[in-house]
Motif scaffolding. Structure first.
Motif, PDB file in Angstrom:
ATOM      1  N   SER A   1      55.498  53.729  88.033  1.00  0.00           N
ATOM      2  CA  SER A   1      54.365  52.833  87.768  1.00  0.00           C
ATOM      3  C   SER A   1      53.305  53.093  88.819  1.00  0.00           C
ATOM      4  N   SER A   2      52.045  52.999  88.397  1.00  0.00           N
ATOM      5  CA  SER A   2      50.948  53.270  89.325  1.00  0.00           C
ATOM      6  C   SER A   2      49.853  52.248  89.125  1.00  0.00           C
ATOM      7  N   GLY A   3      49.069  51.957  90.179  1.00  0.00           N
ATOM      8  CA  GLY A   3      47.924  51.059  90.072  1.00  0.00           C
ATOM      9  C   GLY A   3      48.341  49.610  89.938  1.00  0.00           C
ATOM     10  N   THR A   4      47.334  48.798  89.757  1.00  0.00           N
ATOM     11  CA  THR A   4      47.556  47.358  89.576  1.00  0.00           C
ATOM     12  C   THR A   4      46.772  46.883  88.383  1.00  0.00           C
ATOM     13  N   GLY A   5      47.055  45.711  87.924  1.00  0.00           N
ATOM     14  CA  GLY A   5      46.305  45.155  86.803  1.00  0.00           C
ATOM     15  C   GLY A   5      47.207  44.387  85.881  1.00  0.00           C
ATOM     16  N   THR A   6      46.663  44.029  84.772  1.00  0.00           N
ATOM     17  CA  THR A   6      47.398  43.266  83.776  1.00  0.00           C
ATOM     18  C   THR A   6      47.566  44.108  82.536  1.00  0.00           C
ATOM     19  N   PRO A   7      48.562  43.787  81.701  1.00  0.00           N
ATOM     20  CA  PRO A   7      48.763  44.563  80.483  1.00  0.00           C
ATOM     21  C   PRO A   7      47.520  44.601  79.626  1.00  0.00           C
ATOM     22  N   SER A   8      47.245  45.776  79.115  1.00  0.00           N
ATOM     23  CA  SER A   8      46.063  45.969  78.274  1.00  0.00           C
ATOM     24  C   SER A   8      46.404  45.691  76.830  1.00  0.00           C
ATOM     25  N   GLY A   9      45.698  44.708  76.255  1.00  0.00           N
ATOM     26  CA  GLY A   9      45.974  44.375  74.863  1.00  0.00           C
ATOM     27  C   GLY A   9      45.729  45.525  73.932  1.00  0.00           C
TER      28      GLY A   9
ATOM     29  N   ILE B   1      66.935  55.394  80.901  1.00  0.00           N
ATOM     30  CA  ILE B   1      65.709  55.379  81.693  1.00  0.00           C
ATOM     31  C   ILE B   1      66.019  55.050  83.144  1.00  0.00           C
ATOM     32  N   THR B   2      65.453  55.848  84.041  1.00  0.00           N
ATOM     33  CA  THR B   2      65.589  55.620  85.485  1.00  0.00           C
ATOM     34  C   THR B   2      64.230  55.258  86.061  1.00  0.00           C
ATOM     35  N   TYR B   3      64.165  54.093  86.744  1.00  0.00           N
ATOM     36  CA  TYR B   3      62.910  53.674  87.384  1.00  0.00           C
ATOM     37  C   TYR B   3      62.861  54.310  88.769  1.00  0.00           C
ATOM     38  N   GLU B   4      61.884  55.167  88.989  1.00  0.00           N
ATOM     39  CA  GLU B   4      61.824  56.010  90.184  1.00  0.00           C
ATOM     40  C   GLU B   4      61.783  55.187  91.470  1.00  0.00           C
TER      41      GLU B   4
ATOM     42  N   GLN C   1      54.135  55.463  83.657  1.00  0.00           N
ATOM     43  CA  GLN C   1      54.164  56.923  83.556  1.00  0.00           C
ATOM     44  C   GLN C   1      55.561  57.369  83.150  1.00  0.00           C
ATOM     45  N   ILE C   2      55.642  58.135  82.067  1.00  0.00           N
ATOM     46  CA  ILE C   2      56.945  58.572  81.536  1.00  0.00           C
ATOM     47  C   ILE C   2      57.089  60.076  81.746  1.00  0.00           C
ATOM     48  N   PHE C   3      58.255  60.456  82.258  1.00  0.00           N
ATOM     49  CA  PHE C   3      58.541  61.875  82.488  1.00  0.00           C
ATOM     50  C   PHE C   3      59.788  62.267  81.703  1.00  0.00           C
ATOM     51  N   ALA C   4      59.679  63.336  80.939  1.00  0.00           N
ATOM     52  CA  ALA C   4      60.826  63.888  80.208  1.00  0.00           C
ATOM     53  C   ALA C   4      60.969  65.348  80.598  1.00  0.00           C
ATOM     54  N   ASN C   5      62.132  65.699  81.128  1.00  0.00           N
ATOM     55  CA  ASN C   5      62.388  67.077  81.573  1.00  0.00           C
ATOM     56  C   ASN C   5      61.319  67.541  82.564  1.00  0.00           C
ATOM     57  N   ASP C   6      60.993  66.655  83.524  1.00  0.00           N
ATOM     58  CA  ASP C   6      60.028  66.927  84.600  1.00  0.00           C
ATOM     59  C   ASP C   6      58.605  67.117  84.098  1.00  0.00           C
ATOM     60  N   SER C   7      58.348  66.770  82.849  1.00  0.00           N
ATOM     61  CA  SER C   7      56.997  66.881  82.289  1.00  0.00           C
ATOM     62  C   SER C   7      56.487  65.480  81.971  1.00  0.00           C
ATOM     63  N   MET C   8      55.259  65.195  82.396  1.00  0.00           N
ATOM     64  CA  MET C   8      54.694  63.865  82.183  1.00  0.00           C
ATOM     65  C   MET C   8      54.151  63.728  80.767  1.00  0.00           C
ATOM     66  N   LEU C   9      54.503  62.635  80.116  1.00  0.00           N
ATOM     67  CA  LEU C   9      54.006  62.333  78.770  1.00  0.00           C
ATOM     68  C   LEU C   9      52.786  61.432  78.904  1.00  0.00           C
ATOM     69  N   THR C  10      51.612  62.021  78.887  1.00  0.00           N
ATOM     70  CA  THR C  10      50.381  61.269  79.090  1.00  0.00           C
ATOM     71  C   THR C  10      50.071  60.377  77.897  1.00  0.00           C
TER      72      THR C  10
ATOM     73  N   THR D   1      68.461  51.702  86.605  1.00  0.00           N
ATOM     74  CA  THR D   1      68.576  52.352  85.296  1.00  0.00           C
ATOM     75  C   THR D   1      68.769  51.305  84.216  1.00  0.00           C
ATOM     76  N   PHE D   2      68.260  51.587  83.055  1.00  0.00           N
ATOM     77  CA  PHE D   2      68.486  50.729  81.893  1.00  0.00           C
ATOM     78  C   PHE D   2      68.404  51.587  80.631  1.00  0.00           C
ATOM     79  N   THR D   3      68.811  51.005  79.527  1.00  0.00           N
ATOM     80  CA  THR D   3      68.901  51.743  78.271  1.00  0.00           C
ATOM     81  C   THR D   3      68.038  51.075  77.206  1.00  0.00           C
ATOM     82  N   LEU D   4      67.354  51.907  76.430  1.00  0.00           N
ATOM     83  CA  LEU D   4      66.577  51.417  75.291  1.00  0.00           C
ATOM     84  C   LEU D   4      67.084  52.094  74.019  1.00  0.00           C
ATOM     85  N   GLU D   5      67.181  51.312  72.951  1.00  0.00           N
ATOM     86  CA  GLU D   5      67.539  51.859  71.651  1.00  0.00           C
ATOM     87  C   GLU D   5      66.258  52.121  70.859  1.00  0.00           C
TER      88      GLU D   5
END
Length: 504
Positions: A453-461, A383-386, A421-430, A391-395
């Motif tokens: 990442s976009s906007g502001t706020g707190t994590p949504s439960g 994963i690359t943070y734009e 916001q996640i993008f895979a192969n230049d396509s956004m995964l909504t 960069t970091f890795t997730l299993e």
């Protein structure tokens, strides 16, 4: 105007050619005995050789007269042909005679498009000449093809004993393009008495397109379907021809056609139902699964097995026999492969139906989809943070949801999950795709992702709960677990190794 045509033909052709055209228009030239037909064909068939030129010239002359004027009354040449010569009847009769002649000329070798009928023109040119002029004349004369003529053409080119592949393909395509040249009652007759009588192995892609065209027209006319914009919505479940779609899906030797038929079944069983009918979705799903099970039982009894489990096991053996010689030796009757393919197709249909319904159900659910209830193979996400290019890795694993990945990323970045916001192969995964599994999205074992990442706020439960664990919601699943029990059992018996991903 018809006299003008005759004068032009007399000027451009010999006297014998003119006489031949008269015999062509009356249909008398084709009434020769088979023996004399073959003999005359060896001598370039002095009469039949003028049929194609006569058709082409008649076509060009009538078309040129129509192009020269914009006034309705100046189309009188068309009306003269219609009134004085019963031209539609003559052309269809000539088509039948030409087909008979071509079959005789072809002899034991069999008819094909390249058969030289008269020493000059091929059978394909004869066929094209008749069908093109007939389509043109019906359109310009504002005529409908009556049932007797439609039946005559179909029996000549589709259901006759001596038809060739070219006959069927051109006839399928001609009726598809000329659907509006048939009144609704004739369409109904052709659909029910001819098209639905075809065997699945006779259905080519052109034939399937013809079926779909008439299927829609007939059901629209009967108010079983309703057009809204560009879409068709089901008003009644008893669609004319639905059983035939099931037959094509189960028995067609063409995988592409079978796949399209499977998609049609799903479309008209649930996707395109009107909103009122979808209110009782549980009953609809129950009916669909019952239909699948009934057909599975029928296929298993035809195999002579004592149980459905036995039949599915036999299907698994047959379908893996090519890859495993030891299994192949234990398959007793290869002639039963048709029934085994039916079982395979039914399982594939059930899988696609469930996946389609799951895709429509993007809100939190009580019960995990079957594919998400166990770990798949390992997947490493790079994963690359734009913003910072960090960069970091997730299993992860192949049966993990993208929503779960979104939550893990949010934890790593310490930001609200709704802002990831996640993008895979230049396509956004909504976020409406958060219920999708990684293998459904085509993720590789080493998958690269870009995150913003976009906007502001707190994590949504609620978002976190829906992404990380579907079991935290009290929403009722779209397909009740008791109805999925049969599908899960079948999946365990037959995992569809060739094409299925099996996520029930």
């Amino acid at each position: 105007c018809i006299e003008d045509i005759k004068k032009i033909l007399i000027q451009e052709e010999t006297k014998s050619a003119s006489e031949t055209q008269v015999s062509f228009l009356t249909g008398s030239w084709g009434k020769k005995k088979p023996g004399s037909l073959f003999k005359s064909s060896q001598q370039s068939n002095p009469q039949a050789v003028w049929v194609v030129p006569a058709l082409r010239q008649l076509h060009e002359i009538t078309r040129s007269f129509i192009k020269q004027t914009y006034q309705k009354q100046d189309k009188s040449i068309i009306q003269d042909l219609k009134k004085n010569f019963e031209i539609v009847k003559l052309i269809t009769g000539s088509l039948v005679s030409c087909h008979r002649l071509a079959v005789t000329v072809a002899g034991p070798a069999g008819l094909s498009g390249s058969t030289l009928v008269d020493g000059r023109y091929t059978y394909q040119e004869y066929l094209e000449g008749h069908l093109k002029f007939l389509a043109f004349f019906l359109q310009e004369a504002s005529l409908y093809l009556v049932w007797n003529r439609a039946k005559e053409i179909w029996e000549c080119l589709v259901s006759g004993l001596d038809v060739c592949e070219l006959d069927r393909e051109m006839c399928f395509e001609w009726f598809t393009k000329g659907q509006h040249d048939l009144e609704s009652d004739v369409q109904q007759q052709l659909f029910k008495e001819k098209i639905l009588k075809l065997e699945p192995y006779e259905i080519t892609m052109n034939g399937f397109n013809l079926f779909k065209t008439f299927f829609e027209n007939v059901n629209l006319c009967d108010h079983r379907l309703k057009r809204q914009g560009t879409q068709l919505f089901v008003e009644r479940l008893d669609l004319a021809g639905m059983d035939f779609i099931w037959r094509i899906a189960m028995e067609s030797p063409d995988e592409e056609i079978a796949n399209e038929a499977i998609q049609l079944i799903i479309t008209y069983s649930y996707i395109n139902l009107n909103p009122k009918m979808k209110k009782d979705s549980v009953s609809l799903h129950k009916k669909f699964i019952a239909d699948c099970y009934k057909r599975l039982e029928a296929a298993s009894s035809a195999l002579g097995g004592p149980t459905l489990t036995h039949a599915v096991t036999r299907a698994t053996k047959m379908l893996t026999a090519t890859a495993m010689p030891t299994v192949a030796t234990s398959v007793q009757s290869p002639s039963r492969s048709t029934k085994l393919v039916i079982i395979e197709r039914l399982l594939l249909l059930a899988e696609r139906y469930v996946i389609t319904i799951e895709d429509l159900y993007s809100v939190p659910r009580t019960i995990l989809p079957h594919g998400a209830s166990f770990h798949g193979h390992p997947v490493t996400l790079h994963i690359t943070y734009e913003s910072t290019k960090d960069t970091f890795t997730l299993e992860a694993h192949s049966n993990e949801t993208i929503g779960s990945i979104r939550w893990k990323i949010a934890e790593q970045l310490s930001c609200p999950v709704d802002n990831v916001q996640i993008f895979a192969n230049d396509s956004m995964l909504t976020m409406n795709r958060d219920q999708k599994l990684l293998n459904q999205l085509g993720f590789s074992d080493e998958q690269s992702l870009t995150v913003k990442s976009s906007g502001t706020g707190t994590p949504s439960g609620s978002s976190a709960d829906s992404s990380a664990s579907a079991s935290s919601s009290s929403t009722t699943p779209l397909i009740a677990p008791q109805y999925l029990a049969v599908l899960r059992l079948l999946h365990n018996l037959y995992p569809c190794p060739r094409r299925c991903s099996a996520h029930f």
